[in-house]
Structure formats: C-alpha cells, structure tokens
Design a protein around this motif. Structure first.
Motif, PDB file in Angstrom:
ATOM      1  N   ILE A 248      -6.636   6.311   8.502  1.00 45.98           N
ATOM      2  CA  ILE A 248      -5.801   6.872   7.426  1.00 45.98           C
ATOM      3  C   ILE A 248      -5.220   8.211   7.854  1.00 45.98           C
ATOM      4  O   ILE A 248      -4.034   8.495   7.642  1.00 45.98           O
ATOM      5  CB  ILE A 248      -6.629   7.024   6.132  1.00 45.98           C
TER       6      ILE A 248
ATOM      7  N   GLN B 193      -2.187   7.959   9.907  1.00 48.65           N
ATOM      8  CA  GLN B 193      -1.011   7.613   9.108  1.00 48.65           C
ATOM      9  C   GLN B 193      -0.453   8.839   8.398  1.00 48.65           C
ATOM     10  O   GLN B 193       0.747   9.075   8.384  1.00 48.65           O
ATOM     11  CB  GLN B 193      -1.379   6.553   8.060  1.00 48.65           C
ATOM     12  N   PHE B 194      -1.355   9.624   7.820  1.00 52.65           N
ATOM     13  CA  PHE B 194      -0.928  10.810   7.070  1.00 52.65           C
ATOM     14  C   PHE B 194      -0.211  11.804   7.982  1.00 52.65           C
ATOM     15  O   PHE B 194       0.828  12.348   7.639  1.00 52.65           O
ATOM     16  CB  PHE B 194      -2.131  11.492   6.427  1.00 52.65           C
TER      17      PHE B 194
ATOM     18  N   SER C 127       3.279  10.252   9.186  1.00 49.19           N
ATOM     19  CA  SER C 127       4.340   9.871   8.264  1.00 49.19           C
ATOM     20  C   SER C 127       4.181  10.608   6.944  1.00 49.19           C
ATOM     21  O   SER C 127       3.213  10.409   6.217  1.00 49.19           O
ATOM     22  CB  SER C 127       4.314   8.359   8.026  1.00 49.19           C
TER      23      SER C 127
ATOM     24  N   THR D  10       6.135  10.259   4.362  1.00 50.12           N
ATOM     25  CA  THR D  10       6.378   9.336   3.244  1.00 50.12           C
ATOM     26  C   THR D  10       5.095   8.614   2.847  1.00 50.12           C
ATOM     27  O   THR D  10       4.767   8.512   1.673  1.00 50.12           O
ATOM     28  CB  THR D  10       7.426   8.273   3.634  1.00 50.12           C
ATOM     29  N   ARG D  11       4.389   8.093   3.867  1.00 50.56           N
ATOM     30  CA  ARG D  11       3.178   7.347   3.562  1.00 50.56           C
ATOM     31  C   ARG D  11       2.170   8.240   2.849  1.00 50.56           C
ATOM     32  O   ARG D  11       1.494   7.823   1.918  1.00 50.56           O
ATOM     33  CB  ARG D  11       2.552   6.813   4.851  1.00 50.56           C
ATOM     34  N   GLU D  12       2.088   9.485   3.300  1.00 52.42           N
ATOM     35  CA  GLU D  12       1.137  10.391   2.688  1.00 52.42           C
ATOM     36  C   GLU D  12       1.501  10.631   1.223  1.00 52.42           C
ATOM     37  O   GLU D  12       0.660  10.515   0.328  1.00 52.42           O
ATOM     38  CB  GLU D  12       1.102  11.718   3.443  1.00 52.42           C
TER      39      GLU D  12
ATOM     40  N   LEU E 213       3.357   8.803  -0.773  1.00 58.11           N
ATOM     41  CA  LEU E 213       3.197   7.577  -1.565  1.00 58.11           C
ATOM     42  C   LEU E 213       1.730   7.331  -1.900  1.00 58.11           C
ATOM     43  O   LEU E 213       1.389   6.995  -3.041  1.00 58.11           O
ATOM     44  CB  LEU E 213       3.778   6.374  -0.807  1.00 58.11           C
ATOM     45  N   THR E 214       0.866   7.514  -0.898  1.00 55.78           N
ATOM     46  CA  THR E 214      -0.567   7.283  -1.134  1.00 55.78           C
ATOM     47  C   THR E 214      -1.095   8.232  -2.198  1.00 55.78           C
ATOM     48  O   THR E 214      -1.809   7.818  -3.127  1.00 55.78           O
ATOM     49  CB  THR E 214      -1.352   7.482   0.178  1.00 55.78           C
TER      50      THR E 214
END
Lengths: 600, 386
Positions: free
Chosen positions: B104, B107-108, B111, B113-115, B117-118
C-alpha cells in the motif's frame, strides 16, 4: 545530394532566432527537409531513421549551439537507414562564434557551409585591411612577456602595457614550477630582463588601456600611464628611501602576508628595477603635498618627484594581444574552511609566498606568531622567520572550484600545485605530516601523473575525499573529512591548512573585453574564436587572447599559447592578405566562397 | 557475496523524491558536515553512491536513512546541488514502502490520485457506518450516555479496533526492518544479549529525540527550532493517542472530566495546532531551512488531515460545551471521518517513522557495538577517530 537539416539546442537561455535560420535553410539548394527539434530533444531512433529513409536523405546536417551532443543518435539513424554515416555533418554555432542574436547571418552561413559539406573555416576567411606593424600586448605576465619577446625578436615593434609596477605577473610570485620542480624565477627573470632591455619592446608599467578605436589592422589606443613619481632611469634601487617612509601596508606581491612601505619595489628582481610610490597610501600624495616628503630628502640620486603627473599616451597598432591573467576567487565568504577566522588557514598564493626563498620568512615554512602592538594592545598574527614549523598540514583541493555555488569549472592547476606544496613542505620540514584532500586527481599533462605518484611515494597522505570542515578547539585546528577509499571519516589535528582556491579572470577582464568588442563566457573568461581549431584568435580581427584570460591553464600551456599568438601576429604582418573582422564578412561572401570551394 | 545491481533503481527513487542523485561526484562534503555521520554509519555520501550504483539490496538493509533528521546542512554545503538531504528523505520513504508487506505504501508514494481516493473512500465508509450506527441505536439530540448518537463506550471499542490495526501494521514493519538490517544485512555475529543491553534506546530516543537536537544549528539561534517544534508536535500527538485510546469514555462524558485529563487534552491540542501552523508556514514561505524546500504529495495529505482533525476536534468540544448537541454530534462524525483514514494511513506513510526511527537507532546501537566487538577498526594512519 539530398540533405536534411535538423536543429537541436542545448542551452535553454540561448536566444537565437532558429525559425529565421530554418526559413533561410529551406531555400538552400539540395536541402530537402528542415526540422526544428527544440531544446534538448529526446530523439527516437526508429522514427528518425524512418524519416531519413522515407525522404531518401543522403546527407544530414545537425545544427545548433552544441550539435555534437546529438551526433551519435543521428549517426545511428543514418546507419540504420542504410546511408553513409560520414555524411552526418555538424553546424556548430558555438564553435564558430555565432553565439547570440547579433550573429544571425553567421549562423546561417555556418548551416549553409555544412549543407555544402564545406568546413566553415575554409569558407569564412576575413581579410582586406592593411596591418600596422606595431603590436600592443596588454598584461605582462608570462604570457605577455613570451608573446612580446617572440614578436620583438622577429624585429617588430611591441608596446607592452602592464597595470602594476613590475612585469612578471603571478609567475614571479611562485617558488617552484610543477612537475619539474624548477625554480620559477630562474625561468622567468631572464625573460623579464630581456623584455626590459629589448630595443623593440616599449614597456609601459603602471599603465592601463583607456580606449580602443579603429578597425582591424589599424587600432588607435589611448593609454593612461600613472605617475611612478620615481625616475626609472636614475633610480639605482639603493633602498635608502624605504627606511624613512612612515606608511606600512600589506604587500600585494607577497599576497598580503608581509608589509611594504608606500615607496617600494615589488621584489628585488623587478623590471623596471626602480622604486615607485603607492599614491593611494603615500602621505605626501594623500595630503596633497602638505605633509611628509621624507623620501625626497633622503634620496641620494634625487630621482624622486612626488609631484609627477599622470600621462596619456596615444598609440597606433595593428594587432592587440590580451594577456590579462587571473586572480584568486574571494573565499572570505566560504566560511567552512575558517579562512580569515583562523590565522593558519592560507590561500594557495599566500603559501606560495611563504615557501618562496624571497618571501618574508626567507622560505621557511612556519606557522604565524602572535604579535601584540605595544601601544594599542591589538593582537595580530604575522609570519616571522622565528616562527614554529607546523607539525601537520592539510591541503584542501577544489576550494570554490567545481562547485555550482562559486566556480562550476575546474581551475586546472590546483591539483598539481597542491602536490607541489606537499613536496615542498616535506622537503623543508622533517617529520611533518601532509594530508591532501582531493575529489578527483587531475594530473593531465606530460609527467604530471608520474609527479603525483612520486608525491604519494614520498609519504604524503593523499586522501580521496573532500573536507568541508575546519574547526578550532582550544587553540588547535581540526580538519574533518571523509577518506572514501578507506571507507571512514577522519578528524585530526593540523597546524596549518592550505586552500587550493579556484581561479577567476582578473578584475576588469570583462570590461576590457567589452571595450574591444570581445565576448566573455558565462564565467567571465574571454571567448576565443574556436576552442579546438583556433584558440588564439577572437571574433575581432587582429585581437588575440593568450594565457589565463581565455581559460585556466598551466605555465607550459600559457607559454605555448603565447608563442602561437605571436606566430599569428607575425603571420598577419608578413602576408599581404591583411586582416579583418569575422563579423564584417557578409553572408553572401561566405556563400560564394563556400560554393567555389565546393566545386573544386 | 554477490550483490545484485538494479540499474533502474535510480528511477524508482526519483518517484520517491530523490531527483538529483546523478549530480553527485562523491566529494564527501556532506558526510563531513553531518553531525550524525561517524566511522560506522557513514552517510549521506555512501548512501548516494549505493543509490547511483543501484545497490538496492545494500540500501534495503541499511539503517543510515533513519539516522538522518534532515537538518539540511549537507544539501546547503553540496557543491553539486545533488541534494543529499532530500535523498536521505526519499530513501526513508522508499524504506517504508519496503518494510510494508501489503504494498500500500508503495502505491501511496507513487500515485497521489490513488492516495487521495483511498483516503476519501475510507472517510466516506466511516461516515456512512457511524451515521447508520447513530441513527439505529440512538438519537442525534443526545451526546453521551443512554440513547446517545455515538456513545463513548462504542467509540472506545471503535478506537481500539482502528488503533489495533494501525499498530499491527506498524510492528509488522518494524519486524521487517529487524529482518532486513539485523539478519539479511549483517555479516558479523550479533550477541543476543546486546538486544537487552541496548533496549533502553527505544523509549529514550522515542521520548527525547535527542539526536535531532544534536543536528547542526546553522548558528542562527540558541535553540534548534525544528527540534522544538517536532518535540511539541510529537508530544501532543502521543498524549492525544493515549487520551483517545484509554480515556475516551471519561473524556467524552462531558462537564465532569477530571482536571488532569482536561489539562492534558488542551496541552495536546495546543501542541498539534502549533505543529500544523509551523509546518504549513515553513512550506509556503519556504524559509531558510533546506528541509522544507521540497514537499512530497504525501506530506500534504498528512498535514491536511491533521488540520481537519484538530479544527473539528476543537469545534466539537466548543459545541458540546455550549449545548449545541446536534451540531456536536455531526462534527463528531466529521472528526472521526478524518481520524480513521489518518490512523489507518500511518503505517504506510512517513508518519511511521514514529516507530521506525527509535527502532532503527536501537538496531544501529547494537550494530555499532557488534562491529566494535569484532575489532574491525584497524587504523593504519594512526589518526584519531571521533
């Protein structure tokens, strides 16, 4: 031959109108396609070779400020598309002096020559103006001296202009030369005496070029000659006047580590061998004749005239040689080395004067001793011959050099003179530890690598790793550094630190360049016409550069360049072609010439 | 031992913020000026070199990044503007992503965006869950006790669950760190009793952050401001965690809170508030401290959530005290909507240095003693070593 022209640019700040050049290029015969790829393009090999193939290009011209950076990818693409890789040609604007918006026509001409496959230097040969046989040399260091002697020995008139009271420049301050460890003075002083006695050399010390006008081959130069206030011919350098002078100032020749009077001779072997008055500090001059005047009364030869006035001299010369040299970077604001705070942190030039036999300690390498002024109780640190020799010395390379905050370039001489220092210290003091902190050892010349090996074998600790920290605890200096090859951090006591300070152009170089219409690069060094092919000429016809004012270089290179300049000057005096400005050549002239070369 | 080189490693680290590593020409100025570099842990130069050479395995097992507090001296001194301080920071981010087994964190960090959004997803889910819980079990007009919208006993269990998940991941990370640095990376034997001998390092470093205060002060003021601010923020933080994990029931209950809890609550709030303000100010004004010149997107997420939590907490407290119970309940939901993603995000963000740093110092001290025991330090030049 079907030709494709590609423009690519390296320098983002570079302001030349590429579109105008591209438009012009498109109308050239044989040019099939013109593309502007922009600043630092990311060139795709496959696409490029496809486009070469589809357009059936037989020759590629890569044009830009430094097109050589992109040549490999074009060569690969050419090979991939099955073309002749020898037909990838460069049109380098930087190399041929088309560096800004004013030289648009030259940039066009460079591209035109490249599309025809003609070297630019063959097509662009300025000439035409008849040449005055007198030559002006600005700066009388080793470069100026060498060039003057070469020209004068060929029987041509030379005017040698020097700002300070003596010729010799920085080389006169040195003790030994690297890598041969010859005595610098033994090489230089005979040349200085030659200059002083040569009938074809008109030596003007304490002089400055004020203005230059005219055209190549016939320059009118105005020179301001400051009053020496001592008769050069009559003075016998008896030293009587010095004892009565009440003023004491730091000696420039001794890099500030000793003192001189307001009437002084820079060093005993000075040429002209006569005393001079420092008008900024002389009590008589500063008080406008009210006070002092002791030296006049004392002089047995009656050769001091404190009321002498400055002169202006007008000259007509055909060629001008610039040899204005360098100075050390001001490191007073680089505070991690403690220069100025700790007494025994020295610049390279100060150390050079300390170790020189003609210096204030007679060549003994000692640490400074504390001196208390009896009246004011002020403490000062001075070098005295009775001082204590250091037990350990750290020499730190690259101070202000190769550093983005100060000088981004390598000053080229520091590695070698630092190694020389290590040798001199080892030679003069028994049981001394010498530590050299270097980043990269640049021993590039003949015999230099061997010299470096020799210094290492003498027991000097040559440490790969820089030190950025000199500190003082309980009156003891400490140097901290990283020993990268041995993988550890070091911190140890030293008694003396010598900083290998980077070099910058001497003050006024840029102003002089502007006056003469010669560009300086971003670091302030004067621009030559072509670094590889023509390192002595400049953009302006009849003006040459020699020595450090062009770029940092060591003594052998400086002397070689000075001799090369002399050859250029003498060539212009003996050929009937005359000289002219590169910038006065018109585009059509170069085109015509290139075509005639092309058809040969 | 063969070491695998990863030629693409420098691009991987570029994503984590180390943009100028290639500029470095290995002069060692940075290691020289660093207050924490010593003969056993030589950084930042050595880490920069390992990075340039793509020695991913070496860096994975190194503790050096955790010994750096980013005072910025090295970056100020660097002749090549290679920014070694930021490189150490980026290595810490990368190490966090390596310690994290879920992937995780990676990913954070890579990106934004992913962070975002999560975080939004967790916030919304929390909001929905709490609202449904509140409506089904109680009334919005009651703040605590019988029939309350969000009764304190429920919140206590809820907090402990979320906190438990967070701590589980944090300690899993710390375990991985131990495995990398003390098992994979050690070529010399480490006596088991050293682990007990140096155990005091963990609480000691956690509470005092003493090494941070040792950082070079640039000679600007007597007190090292970044340390002071960090200390205030960290203490506020720890007190707040203890308050909500242990004392949430008496705290929420209202007027009859015992006074020590009250005072600690206010102290912690002030600490957090000052920390927030300082953090934002430094990053917007970009003061003389090099360490604030570059800000990774994950840093902003941390501070934005922290500001929402602090402000909503204060507002909720005021509303509750002044009797606007409905509004207080709604603010409470908003408050928790920020708290949950914030807590759950911690093991996967820079914030996890709360555990990793003291642990790294603990391991580093063990390593140091182990190395000294091996008498690896022979000094042929007879030069005194610090």
């Amino acid at each position: 031959m079907r030709t494709g022209v590609f423009f690519c640019q390296v320098d983002e700040q570079w302001n030349i109108d590429i579109d105008a050049i591209a438009k012009y290029t498109l109308n050239l015969p044989e040019v099939e396609s013109v593309q502007n790829l922009g600043i630092n393009p990311d060139i795709d090999l496959d696409k490029l070779s496809d486009s070469i193939k589809s357009r059936n290009l037989e020759r590629i011209v890569v044009a830009g400020d430094l097109p050589g950076y992109f040549k490999p990818v074009f060569t690969k693409a050419m090979a991939k598309s099955g073309g002749n890789t020898k037909e990838v040609r460069l049109a380098s604007f930087q190399e041929h002096g088309a560096k800004n918006g004013h030289t648009l026509d030259r940039a066009k001409a460079i591209v035109a020559c490249a599309t025809m496959g003609v070297p630019f230097s063959l097509a662009a040969v300025p000439g035409g103006n008849p040449v005055n046989h007198a030559t002006l040399v600005i700066g009388a260091g080793i470069a100026g001296i060498q060039a003057s002697l070469e020209i004068a020995n060929a029987g041509k008139q030379v005017y040698l202009v020097e700002q300070s009271g003596t010729i010799g420049g920085h080389m006169a301050m040195f003790d030994k030369t690297f890598p041969t460890l010859d005595c610098a003075a033994c090489i230089l002083t005979p040349k200085m005496v030659d200059v002083g006695q040569h009938e074809m050399i008109n030596l003007m010390t304490l002089s400055k070029v004020v203005s230059v006008s005219g055209k190549p081959g016939a320059y009118r130069v105005k020179i301001k000659k400051r009053a020496r206030r001592v008769d050069e011919e009559a003075c016998v350098a008896c030293d009587e006047c010095v004892s009565v002078c009440p003023i004491k100032v730091e000696s420039e020749f001794d890099a500030g580590i000793s003192f001189r009077r307001a009437i002084y001779i820079p060093f005993p072997q000075a040429v002209p061998n006569a005393y001079l008055i420092d008008e900024e500090n002389c009590r008589y001059v500063t008080s406008e004749g009210e006070k002092c005047g002791n030296c006049v009364k004392k002089c047995p030869k009656d050769c001091i005239n404190l009321d002498e006035e400055d002169q202006t001299i007008d000259l007509e010369v055909g060629n001008i040689i610039l040899a204005t040299g360098y100075e050390l970077l001001d490191i007073s604001h680089i505070d991690q080395y403690g220069y100025g705070r700790y007494p025994n942190v020295l610049t390279s030039l100060e150390f050079e004067r300390l170790t020189n036999a003609s210096g204030s300690t007679g060549g003994r390498i000692v640490t400074k001793t504390k001196k208390v002024n009896r009246k004011t109780k002020e403490e000062s640190w001075i070098f005295s011959p009775e001082g204590i020799p250091p037990r350990s010395v750290a020499i730190i390379h690259c101070v202000g050099s190769r550093n983005k905050k100060y000088n981004s370039y390598c000053s080229r001489v520091c590695c070698m003179y630092s190694l020389k220092f290590a040798h001199l210290i080892k030679e003069k003091i028994p049981n001394v530890e010498v530590y050299e902190f270097y980043i990269d050892m640049r021993a590039f010349g003949k015999g230099y690598e061997e010299f470096a090996d020799r210094i290492k074998s003498e027991g000097t600790f040559v440490i790969r790793g820089h030190s950025a920290d000199v500190s003082m605890r309980d009156d003891q200096m400490f140097v901290r550094g990283e020993d990268i090859l041995n993988d550890r951090l070091l911190e140890f006591e030293v008694d003396m630190v010598v900083l290998a300070v980077g070099l910058i152009p001497s003050p006024g170089t840029e102003a002089l360049g502007r006056m003469l219409g010669i560009n300086s690069d971003s670091d302030g060094w004067l621009s030559e016409l072509d670094y590889n092919g023509n390192p002595t000429d400049t953009d302006k016809g009849g003006i040459y550069v020699a020595g450090m004012c062009q770029a940092p270089k060591d003594i052998p290179d400086t002397v070689a360049q000075a001799s090369a300049v002399a050859a250029g000057v003498l060539g212009s005096l003996t050929s009937e072609k005359g000289i002219g400005n590169m910038s006065s050549l018109s585009l059509s002239e170069i085109e015509e010439k290139a075509k005639s070369v092309h058809t040969l | 031992m063969a070491i695998r080189v990863n030629p693409g490693y420098i691009e991987v680290l570029d994503k984590f913020g180390a943009e100028d590593v290639q500029m470095c020409y290995q002069c060692g100025d940075c290691s020289t000026v660093c207050a924490h570099a010593d003969d056993i842990f030589k950084f930042p130069r050595k880490s920069m070199r390992q990075l340039q050479m793509g020695l991913e395995e070496k860096l994975e097992t190194s503790l050096e990044p955790w010994l750096c507090y980013y005072c910025g001296q090295c970056s100020e001194q660097c002749p090549r503007e290679a920014d070694p301080g930021e490189t150490m920071m980026s290595l810490r981010r990368w190490l966090i992503s390596r310690y994290d087994i879920t992937g995780i964190a990676n990913q954070f960090f890579n990106s934004r965006t992913r962070e975002i959004l999560t975080v939004l997803l967790i916030a919304v889910l929390t909001g929905i869950y709490l609202t449904f819980y509140g409506i089904s079990g109680g009334s919005i007009h009651v703040y605590d006790g019988e029939g309350a919208f969000l009764p304190s006993s429920f919140i206590h269990t809820f907090d402990l669950t979320v906190g438990g998940i967070m701590f589980l991941f944090l300690w899993l990370g710390a375990l991985r760190m131990w495995y990398f640095s003390m098992v994979k990376g050690m070529s010399i034997p480490v006596p088991w009793w050293l682990y007990f001998k140096k155990l005091y390092e963990i609480p000691f470093q956690f509470i005092t952050q003493k090494r941070y205060a040792e950082c070079e002060n640039n000679g600007n003021s007597k007190l090292y401001m970044p340390w002071l601010v960090h200390f205030g923020l960290a203490s506020g933080y720890s007190i707040m965690i203890i308050l909500i994990m242990v004392f949430v029931e008496p705290l929420q209950a209202g007027p009859e809170i015992v006074w020590p809890l009250h005072i600690f609550g206010y102290l912690a709030t002030i600490g957090l508030l000052i920390g927030c303000i300082y953090f934002v100010r430094q990053r917007i004004v970009k003061t003389k401290h090099v360490q604030y010149k570059k800000t990774h997107s994950t840093d902003w997420m941390f501070v934005i959530l922290l500001i929402i939590i602090t402000v909503s907490g204060i507002v909720q407290h005021i509303l509750h005290r002044t009797g606007y119970l409905e509004a207080a309940n709604i603010t409470y939901v908003i408050h928790l909507m920020a708290v949950v993603p914030w807590l759950l995000r911690m093991p996967f963000s820079k914030w996890s240095h709360l555990i990793y740093r003291p642990m790294a110092m603990y391991f580093a001290e063990i390593q140091r003693e182990a190395v000294v025991r091996q008498q690896k330090l022979v000094d042929p030049l007879s030069i005194t070593i610090k």
